[in-house]
Design a protein around this motif. Structure first.
Motif, short mmCIF file in Angstrom:
data_model
loop_
_atom_site.label_atom_id
_atom_site.label_comp_id
_atom_site.label_asym_id
_atom_site.label_seq_id
_atom_site.Cartn_x
_atom_site.Cartn_y
_atom_site.Cartn_z
N THR A 1 33.53 9.52 10.56
CA THR A 1 33.37 8.43 11.54
C THR A 1 34.53 7.46 11.43
O THR A 1 35.19 7.13 12.43
CB THR A 1 32.02 7.72 11.32
N GLN B 1 30.49 -0.40 13.08
CA GLN B 1 29.67 0.81 13.04
C GLN B 1 29.29 1.03 11.58
O GLN B 1 30.16 1.14 10.71
CB GLN B 1 30.54 2.00 13.49
N HIS C 1 28.10 3.33 9.50
CA HIS C 1 28.52 4.41 8.60
C HIS C 1 30.03 4.58 8.57
O HIS C 1 30.54 5.53 7.98
CB HIS C 1 27.77 5.71 8.93
N ASP D 1 29.31 6.51 20.23
CA ASP D 1 28.90 7.02 21.55
C ASP D 1 27.50 7.65 21.47
O ASP D 1 26.69 7.52 22.38
CB ASP D 1 29.93 7.97 22.16
N GLY D 2 27.21 8.29 20.34
CA GLY D 2 25.86 8.82 20.16
C GLY D 2 24.85 7.69 20.11
O GLY D 2 23.72 7.81 20.60
N GLN E 1 31.08 13.05 19.72
CA GLN E 1 30.12 13.72 18.84
C GLN E 1 29.16 12.72 18.23
O GLN E 1 29.48 11.55 18.06
CB GLN E 1 30.86 14.43 17.71
N LYS F 1 36.49 12.85 16.27
CA LYS F 1 35.70 12.71 15.05
C LYS F 1 36.32 13.58 13.96
O LYS F 1 36.66 14.74 14.19
CB LYS F 1 34.25 13.12 15.32
C1 LIG Z 1 17.98 4.73 14.39
C2 LIG Z 1 18.81 5.71 13.65
N1 LIG Z 1 18.57 7.03 13.82
C3 LIG Z 1 19.31 7.94 13.14
C4 LIG Z 1 20.29 7.56 12.28
C5 LIG Z 1 21.07 8.58 11.47
N2 LIG Z 1 22.48 8.67 11.92
C6 LIG Z 1 23.45 8.05 11.26
S1 LIG Z 1 24.94 8.28 11.98
C7 LIG Z 1 24.29 9.25 13.18
C8 LIG Z 1 25.19 9.83 14.24
C9 LIG Z 1 25.95 8.77 14.91
O1 LIG Z 1 26.69 9.23 15.99
P1 LIG Z 1 27.60 8.24 16.78
O2 LIG Z 1 26.84 7.04 17.17
O3 LIG Z 1 28.24 8.99 17.88
O4 LIG Z 1 28.65 7.76 15.70
P2 LIG Z 1 29.94 8.55 15.15
O5 LIG Z 1 29.65 8.86 13.74
O6 LIG Z 1 30.10 9.76 15.98
O7 LIG Z 1 31.06 7.59 15.34
C10 LIG Z 1 22.92 9.37 13.00
C11 LIG Z 1 22.03 10.17 13.88
C12 LIG Z 1 20.50 6.17 12.13
N3 LIG Z 1 21.43 5.70 11.30
N4 LIG Z 1 19.78 5.29 12.85
#
Ligand SMILES: Cc1ncc(C[n+]2csc(CCOP(=O)(O)OP(=O)(O)O)c2C)c(N)n1
Ligand SMILES: [Mg+2]
Length: 891
Positions: free
Chosen positions: A114, A145, A147, A236-237, A268, A398
């Motif tokens: 990420t 963001q 993570h 974007d997810g 992604q 990504k």
């Molecule tokens: C409410 C919630 N559901 C599920 C998750 C688990 N989760 C962490 S990152 C992620 C994917 C994120 O995708 P995106 O928003 O596109 O971020 P990217 O890593 O692609 O920049 C998920 C499902 C979470 N953190 N919060």
């Protein structure tokens, strides 16, 4: 050709001479008179079409190219080469801390891909946009963001704010060593993170209401106006979460040009593509534009500029438009030869266009979000934009630069790299790092006097210092004394009122206080009338950023609907999520703005914890302060409303929030004591906690506060009415309006069955339990010391016999004390779905009325050999209790 004039109208062009003539004429206007004039003409044409009843399609999408044309780009103000080197080291360290930790402790987690997509988007911000201060005010507020945290840590490491030890203890937080939390958690890193974001959707909605709250403070004169911005970096997810997009129109309606969303469109999410069969950027453009936002797309990097300039036929744009995200992902996962064959190769003219480029060059063709010049221009436009919030839709990759993981479906889960991959990373980003660190994948800190670090420091100095940074300012706050609420403590002198009405009077009074009155922030989601708050609306007005642009029809009335630019009430409309986001902004204002506002969020209790529980969790994490006032509380007190409305479980839900103090007061003076102490503890003593207080709409006479009951009220229990006829053989606990049922049961037991009972008001089972657990832990850990007694035990000293605890909430609420009250405790509560009826029948149904309490007392005494079983059986009949009826918990 001007990129702006490229629109996908090729088929039309070919079909009709007339169309091409119109288009040529239009092109000429753009070229000769400029785009503003062209836009005016289009608007005029479209208006005329509408007047004549010609249907024109709503235009929410622009071509799949950058919003800012090349010729309008400003030159990059920074040292690109220097910033590239810095970014490379930060990328390395972000990767290394996750890699290292997972080698050491397999499965500890973390994310590499990420941040790799986000790095440039953040770095351009850190080097050129994110202000740490504005004069003596805190600076921009940034929602990262969650993570992508390794990248933020990696930068703070270079800034000298985090140590190598901390980096190496990423996600090892409980070992007594300096460490780093997995994600942004102000609770865990109170000097660093301001905003918990990692639960998807929480950051974006909080950011919107934060920007709105900033305006509110400014309009009310509590905060000087500043160019401060709220930046929210969103995945974007993440936009699939309803919270992310659900409040967009708040931002446009309020003209929040202090708000910038940057959506990291790496196409992604965790499992795979966000919109493999479509285009997330197009979809989001439509949504944001439709909601009235300024949309800036940053899709292509500068190396596409010359290709687009050659696109006279519009074929390249056509290819860009028709290619879906799943295919774009392939282009980044499968390399240059693939791009040549599948993307450009679809049309011979395009294949020809790139025939002079190597596969490597094709593979490298940048996406806009990885091009500092494009990102810089987008940010610059965003901060200059007036009258609306801006969203930047930045296309990225990504796992950018991770040879074997880039753009792969599994890239999100990538935690460590092989030796070869580490070497490839070093080469790919041209990282100047000692060989051993490179080989082992360890963090690397350039020399303090290296030009890179000097540059980094200089840039941050220019922007006012480092961030993220969270403040815990000493609050210069004097809470009102308890006597301030004298009116509430004195009782209602026989007048029948509800605790809700009592609270509203307190709130009204609090807002009149010359010192802290202005800091009170009442928040309601379209429920003010339900709680009788009309007088407050008249008193302080509803905040309306534009003022009141109409004369309210009820202006003649004393309590009319008053809106004002400096109005104090946040009337949110029907959005508990939005209201919660406002509470979050107001309840953390003491840190974000050094303005210690005291929010009181009054809402329909049923639509609180169970509906927006995750936002409340984040509020606790953010060290939020304030009061959640759960109105229309109780499964049996809210008559008529039934299953969807009658709340008999929030006190179970609220009990799980570590910093939430839950109270279930019966009388207005209890609320006064709890609120006064709450203000004192949160704002005067600086404790990071918040309150959940039930409010009921049952009217009854409010007694005067019994002498010396304050401590009991706050700790959770006090004797309200001792048995009149001799020493009690039974103890009755009541909370909220059910305390009145306990009192009636006391009379029934004494009058009809000659059983003496004491009655206790239990204001908080949760607080009693917490204290007991704390004492128990201490006893466990100190076996050589004399045992301490929990308050629930000392409070009950000398009180004998069984305990019947009745509540308008589930039995699980009193059961919290079972470990200490053992077999003495019988809980009566409202388990099961609610019903529509009046209070009398509901309480009978759920077996929490006085008769049920009295019968339960007798029955328990029978089991203890202190009452005759047959008499108890007969009493049931007299009390109209059918022992064979269905358990309401299952009904
Ligand atoms: C409410 C919630 N559901 C599920 C998750 C688990 N989760 C962490 S990152 C992620 C994917 C994120 O995708 P995106 O928003 O596109 O971020 P990217 O890593 O692609 O920049 C998920 C499902 C979470 N953190 N919060
Ligand atoms: Mg994504």
């Amino acid at each position: 050709m001007n990129a702006k004039t490229l629109v996908p109208v090729e088929p039309l062009r070919a079909e009709s001479n007339e169309v091409s003539e119109w288009l040529e004429a239009f092109d000429e206007i753009v070229d000769q008179e400029g785009s503003t004039r062209a836009a005016e003409l289009l608007t005029a044409l479209s208006q005329r079409a509408q007047e004549m009843g010609v249907e024109t399609p709503a235009q929410l999408h622009t071509p799949y190219i950058n919003t800012i044309p090349v010729e309008e780009e400003l030159p990059y103000p920074g040292d690109r080469a220097m910033e590239r080197r810095l970014e490379a080291v930060i990328r390395w360290n972000a990767m290394a801390m996750v890699h290292h930790q997972n080698k050491l402790d397999a499965g500890i987690g973390g994310h590499i891909s990420t941040y790799s997509s986000l790095a440039t988007l953040l770095e351009v911000g850190f080097n050129h946009f994110f202000h740490a201060t504005y004069g003596d005010q805190p600076g921009d507020l940034i929602y990262f963001q969650g993570h992508a945290s390794p990248g933020v840590y990696a930068r703070a490491f270079l800034e000298g704010r985090l140590s190598e030890e901390q980096l190496l203890n990423f996600r090892h937080e409980t070992r007594g060593k300096p460490s780093l939390s997995s994600y942004p958690h102000p609770w865990l890193m109170p000097d660093f993170w301001r905003f918990p974001t990692v639960s998807m959707g929480i950051g974006p909605i909080n950011a919107i209401y934060q920007a709105r709250f900033m305006r509110y403070l400014e309009h009310r004169g509590l905060l000087p106006e500043s160019p401060r911005k709220v930046w929210a970096f969103v995945g974007d997810g993440e936009t699939d979460e309803v919270e992310t997009l659900g409040a967009l129109t708040v931002a446009s309606r309020e003209k929040l040009d202090n708000l910038i969303f940057v959506v990291n469109c790496n196409l992604q999410r965790l499992d795979g593509p966000v919109r493999g069969n479509g285009k997330i950027i197009n979809e989001l453009e439509g949504v944001f534009r439709g909601a009235g936002w300024n949309v800036i797309k940053v899709i292509w990097g500068s190396d596409w500029d010359s290709l687009l300039a050659q696109d006279h036929s519009g074929l390249l744009l056509k290819r860009m438009e028709e290619c879906v995200d799943g295919e774009y992902q392939n282009c980044k996962a499968k390399g240059g030869a693939y791009v040549r064959k599948e993307f450009f190769g679809k049309y011979p003219e395009l294949a020809e266009m790139v025939s002079g480029m190597t596969d490597e060059q094709l593979a490298r063709l940048h996406r806009g979000g990885h091009d500092p010049a494009k990102v810089y221009n987008a940010y610059q436009r965003a901060i200059e934009h007036r009258g609306a919030p801006t969203v930047i839709l930045a296309k990225t990759v990504k796992g950018y630069g991770l040879a074997t993981a880039q753009a792969r479906n599994a890239t999100h889960q990538e935690k460590k790299l092989t030796e070869d991959a580490l070497a490839a990373f070093v080469k790919r980003f041209d990282i100047h790092i000692p060989e051993s660190a490179a080989k082992d994948g360890l963090p690397f800190l350039p020399a303090k006097d290296s030009p890179e670090l000097a540059y980094l420091r200089e840039r941050r100095k220019e922007l006012g210092g480092y961030l993220p940074h969270r403040e815990s300012p000493k609050l210069d706050f004097i809470a009102p004394k308890l006597e301030f609420f004298q009116e509430s403590l004195a009782g209602s002198r026989g007048r029948e009122v509800s605790t809700t009405m009592g609270f509203v009077s307190m709130l009204r009074q609090l807002m009149k206080d010359p010192k802290i009155g202005k800091l009170v922030v009442p928040i309601v989601p379209d429920e003010a009338r339900t709680f009788g708050m009309e007088s407050i609306i008249r008193q302080v007005g509803i905040y309306a950023s534009q003022g009141q642009l109409y004369t309210p029809h009820d202006q003649e009335m004393l309590l009319y609907y008053r809106e004002a630019r400096d109005g104090q009430i946040l009337e949110e409309g029907i959005t508990e999520a939005g209201s919660m986001a406002s509470l979050t902004a107001a309840g953390t204002s003491y840190s974000n703005y050094r303005v210690p506002t005291v929010p009181f969020y009054s809402y329909y209790s049923m639509f609180g914890f169970q509906r927006v529980g995750d936002l409340i969790w984040a509020f606790g994490d953010a060290r939020g302060k304030g009061f959640l006032m759960g109105g229309t509380a109780g499964r049996t007190t809210l008559s008529g409303e039934g299953l969807q409305h009658c709340d008999g479980h929030t006190l179970v839900l609220s009990s799980v929030y570590p910093t939430c103090c839950s109270y279930d007061p019966a009388y207005v003076y209890e609320i006064a004591v709890i609120v006064q102490d709450g203000i004192r503890r949160m704002y005067e003593k600086g404790e990071d906690r918040f309150y959940y207080i039930t409010m009921y709409n049952d009217d009854y006479a409010m007694p005067e506060m019994p002498q010396g009951s304050e401590q009991g009220i706050l700790r959770g229990i006090y004797k309200f009415k001792p048995a009149a006829n001799g020493k009690a053989a039974l103890q009755l606990f009541g909370s909220g309006p059910i305390l009145n049922e306990a009192l009636r049961a006391q009379s029934i037991l004494a009058d009809k069955y000659k059983v003496a009972a004491d009655v206790w008001s239990v204001t908080s089972y949760t607080e009693l339990r917490r204290e007991a657990l704390e004492i128990e832990r201490w006893n466990r850990l100190h076996p050589t010391e004399a045992e301490k007694k929990p308050y629930i035990i000392t409070a009950l000293e000398g009180a004998e016999g069984p305990i019947i605890a009745a509540t308008d909430y589930m039995k699980a609420v009193p059961d919290q004390l079972a470990p200490w009250l053992l077999t003495r405790l019988v809980s009566l509560g409202t388990d099961g779905f609610g019903r529509s009826d009046n209070r009398e029948f509901l309480r009978k149904h759920f077996e929490v009325n006085a008769e049920s309490i009295a019968a339960a007392g007798l029955s328990k005494l029978v089991r203890e050999g202190k009452f005759d079983a047959r008499k108890a059986q007969k009493a049931m009949k007299e009390l109209e209790i059918d022992p064979e009826r269905i358990d309401p918990a299952r009904a």
